[in-house]
Write an enzyme that holds these catalytic residues in place. Sequence first.
Site, mmCIF file in Angstrom:
data_model
loop_
_atom_site.group_PDB
_atom_site.id
_atom_site.type_symbol
_atom_site.label_atom_id
_atom_site.label_comp_id
_atom_site.label_asym_id
_atom_site.label_seq_id
_atom_site.Cartn_x
_atom_site.Cartn_y
_atom_site.Cartn_z
ATOM 1 N N ASP A 95 0.881 -1.167 0.000
ATOM 2 C CA ASP A 95 0.000 0.000 0.000
ATOM 3 C C ASP A 95 0.920 1.220 0.000
ATOM 4 O OD1 ASP A 95 -1.577 2.170 0.704
ATOM 5 O OD2 ASP A 95 -2.616 1.141 2.337
ATOM 6 N N TYR A 129 0.884 0.526 15.131
ATOM 7 C CA TYR A 129 -0.116 0.370 14.091
ATOM 8 C C TYR A 129 0.273 1.110 12.815
ATOM 9 C CZ TYR A 129 -4.382 0.147 11.459
ATOM 10 O OH TYR A 129 -5.286 -0.090 10.463
ATOM 11 N N LYS A 186 -3.219 -2.543 7.997
ATOM 12 C CA LYS A 186 -3.275 -4.000 8.010
ATOM 13 C C LYS A 186 -2.354 -4.569 6.938
ATOM 14 C CE LYS A 186 -5.260 -6.510 11.076
ATOM 15 N NZ LYS A 186 -4.391 -6.864 12.215
HETATM 16 P P1 13P Z 1 -4.966 -0.463 5.122
HETATM 17 O O1 13P Z 1 -4.015 -1.433 5.797
HETATM 18 O O2 13P Z 1 -5.703 -1.114 3.997
HETATM 19 O O3 13P Z 1 -4.250 0.775 4.719
HETATM 20 O O4 13P Z 1 -6.092 -0.100 6.169
HETATM 21 C C1 13P Z 1 -5.790 0.784 7.183
HETATM 22 C C2 13P Z 1 -6.958 1.236 7.989
HETATM 23 O O5 13P Z 1 -6.748 1.772 9.046
HETATM 24 C C3 13P Z 1 -8.325 1.035 7.486
HETATM 25 O O6 13P Z 1 -9.295 1.588 8.348
HETATM 26 MG MG MG Z 2 -3.987 2.190 3.374
HETATM 27 MG MG MG Z 3 -4.942 -2.090 2.357
HETATM 28 MG MG MG Z 4 -2.530 -2.345 4.720
#
Ligand code: 13P
Ligand code: MG
Ligand code: MG
Ligand code: MG
Length: 362
Positions: free
Chosen positions: A11, A228, A231
Amino acid sequence: KKVTLSIIKADVGGLAGHHVVHPDLIATATRMLSEAKESGIIEDFYVTNVGDDLQLIMTHYRGVDSKDVHSLAWDTFKEATKVAQKLGLYGAGQDLLSDAFSGNVRGMGPGVAEMEFIERTSEPVVAFMADKTEPGAFNLPFYKIYADPFNTAGLVIDPKLHSGFKFEIWDLIEHKQYFLNAPEDSYDILALIGTTGRFTIKRVYRKDNNEIAAAVSSERLNLIAGKYVGKDDPVAIARAQSGFPALGEILEPFSFPHLVAGWMRGSHNGPLMPVSQKDARCTRFDGPPRIIALGFNIKDGKLIGPTDLFDDPAFDETRRTAQIIADYMRRHGPFMPHRLGPEEMEYTTLPQVLKKLEEKKI
Ligand code: 13P
Ligand code: MG
Ligand code: MG
Ligand code: MG
Ligand code: 13P
Ligand code: MG
């Protein structure tokens, strides 16, 4: 000559939040990989996205963990990050956790699933790519594909599958590995992989000749970064037919939208919804977690296809069930088990809130 199939993803910025990859990032990656194909680093490629994750699907003859291929992926993500910054996309460079690239993207943020094999006369493969979840999301469906005869008829009726499969399971906390066989060790396999945040299926092999059947990305970004950072949004590869599960046996477990960790702020359980590539955009509560499956044939190292496998009314009821589950889970608001438990919340911003609360403790 063995061919290698590599999916490397990251990402590097989302349009309008953690929603979808901007077309200019796809164009940038396509340009970089075209050049690499021309110069012979890779044999072929397909660039796509699921939600805000940019996906590089590549074939080459350089083996897994190739410095050339990993560098190419890293440089592509760096270049796409520049475009994301210019466009003001959200979370530009989000998954590039280190500046010091040392020849392999493992542990640097991008997710990787790769496998090397001798190409069969017909070599059907499925590329799975998910957004708003973690590698453990593949535990349940991959167990069913390779160990559950109620899913995979071939385990019972095809002599080439009948002896079963070997699971390589990784403990992402203690950094240990297990090799366990199905069906004889199935209860042990389940004892581990039911803990989806810690134990993940890394690879699967056909037991009688050790032929690689499947590979899954294992990167846990929060464990790498210690905080954090979104994801992991995992990817996986599965080979189909002639000694492996049939295409439809590989897709079948995704007809059950099982609960996975991820969704909003990486902090919630929600149903994994199989969607077409055009619906691979996260909206409702930044989700629900979505997965796409692209089918290819590899021929002389080239990627023939893809076909968009979940773009099919056969999965409409699954999607409808996923919506019902999403409604049901959402009604819990900030309560467990919709919100993840304390172990997983350790890597979110919740501890900061709880720390401030210490002052009020009497
Ligand atoms: P991503 O890992 O897809 O960027 O998602 C992050 C997030 O906090 C979604 O609410
Ligand atoms: Mg993202
Ligand atoms: Mg993502
Ligand atoms: Mg992600
Ligand atoms: P075909 O006879 O069409 O090759 O089908 C075999 C098979 O694997 C179906 O699952
Ligand atoms: Mg046929």
